[in-house]
Design an enzyme around this catalytic site. Structure first.
Site, short mmCIF file in Angstrom:
data_model
loop_
_atom_site.label_atom_id
_atom_site.label_comp_id
_atom_site.label_asym_id
_atom_site.label_seq_id
_atom_site.Cartn_x
_atom_site.Cartn_y
_atom_site.Cartn_z
N GLU A 39 2.38 7.39 -1.19
CA GLU A 39 1.22 7.96 -1.88
C GLU A 39 1.65 9.09 -2.81
OE1 GLU A 39 -2.30 11.09 -0.90
OE2 GLU A 39 -1.46 9.94 0.76
N ASP A 43 1.10 8.80 -6.83
CA ASP A 43 0.27 9.77 -7.55
C ASP A 43 0.96 10.22 -8.83
OD1 ASP A 43 -1.93 11.91 -7.66
OD2 ASP A 43 -0.12 13.13 -7.61
N ASP A 112 -5.98 6.94 -1.38
CA ASP A 112 -4.60 7.20 -0.96
C ASP A 112 -3.80 5.90 -0.84
OD1 ASP A 112 -5.28 9.85 -0.84
OD2 ASP A 112 -5.38 9.96 1.34
N GLU A 115 -2.85 4.61 -4.34
CA GLU A 115 -1.71 5.36 -4.88
C GLU A 115 -0.41 4.94 -4.19
OE1 GLU A 115 -3.45 9.56 -6.55
OE2 GLU A 115 -3.01 9.44 -4.40
#
EC number: 3.1.26.3
Length: 259
Positions: A39, A43, A112, A115
């Site tokens: 994650e 991101d 989450d 990502e």
């Protein structure tokens, strides 16, 4: 947990290492290894690719507008919406507690996981593949939003709308507060006197009430139709000084006048 084939088809990407996808879908409540490191990576990858996409295709946007649009494209609610289109909730690996509490519907868990999937694709296929996947997911979104207003709150939009019509700024006033101290409601009036607009809205804070009132004012202004500009009165033509003097100077009598 549903077959991962349908998810890979929805992503238009097939993993060389399916274990990366499984880890991306694993919430920490399910056990180790979970998706939090993926994650973190995803991101950063997402922000970079969306920034590049906006930079390359919107030369008219300054830094502030680029940042505003990007932050709203990659925020939790936007990612959760994309995750829903991929039916991501059917593929999540959650612990028993999260399953019972409906964690597969929770926007934070969906965002989450998405990502983490982006991070997994980057590790599995490299930058070209994750760039293609993200661009494919975001193209339909970018085609249906107005980048000039996207992500702006109602008060900002109202201010720009009113100033664009050449009028003074809107005026906000708290006219009442209701309820106990820990559970108050605020009543706010928003006025745009130049357009005859006066609306009232409520909210759990002064800011929330002002935003709600601004939204109502925008609707009221839009119902008025396009802005009308008053017709400019045409000024009488002004003669240059030599011409004006020549017109005022008495004319010498002609031979016909002398007769």
């Amino acid at each position: 947990m549903a077959s991962l084939d349908s998810l890979q088809s929805a992503l238009d990407y097939r993993f060389r290492d399916p274990g990366l996808l499984e880890r991306a879908l694993t919430h920490r409540s399910h056990g180790m290894p979970h998706n939090e490191r993926l994650e973190f990576l995803g991101d950063s990858v997402l922000n970079f690719i969306v920034s590049t996409l906006l930079f390359d295709e919107h030369a008219e946007m300054d830094e502030g507008d680029l940042s505003r649009v990007r932050s709203n494209l990659v925020k939790q609610s936007a990612l959760a919406d994309i995750a829903q289109t991929l039916s991501l909730s059917a593929h999540l690996r959650l612990g028993e507690g999260e399953l019972k509490s409906g964690g597969f519907r929770r926007p934070s868990i969906l965002a989450d996981a998405l990502e983490a999937i982006f991070g997994a694709i980057y590790l599995d296929g490299g930058y070209p593949e994750i760039s293609r996947v993200i661009e494919r997911l975001y193209r339909p979104i970018l085609a249906h939003i107005d980048l000039r207003t996207f992500g702006k709150d109602p008060k900002t939009l109202l201010q720009e709308l009113v100033q664009g019509r050449g009028h003074p700024l809107p005026h906000y006033e708290v006219v009442a507060t209701r309820g106990a101290a820990h559970d108050q409601m605020f009543d706010v009036v928003c006025e745009v006197p130049a357009l005859g607009i006066r609306v009232q809205a409520s909210g759990s804070s002064r800011r929330a009430a002002e935003q709600a009132a601004a939204g109502q004012a925008i609707t009221a202004i839009e119902s008025l139709g396009p802005a009308r500009r008053s017709a400019r009165r045409r000024k009488p033509a002004q003669l240059s000084l030599p011409v004006a003097v020549a017109q005022e100077k008495p004319q010498a009598p002609t031979s016909q006048d002398k007769k």
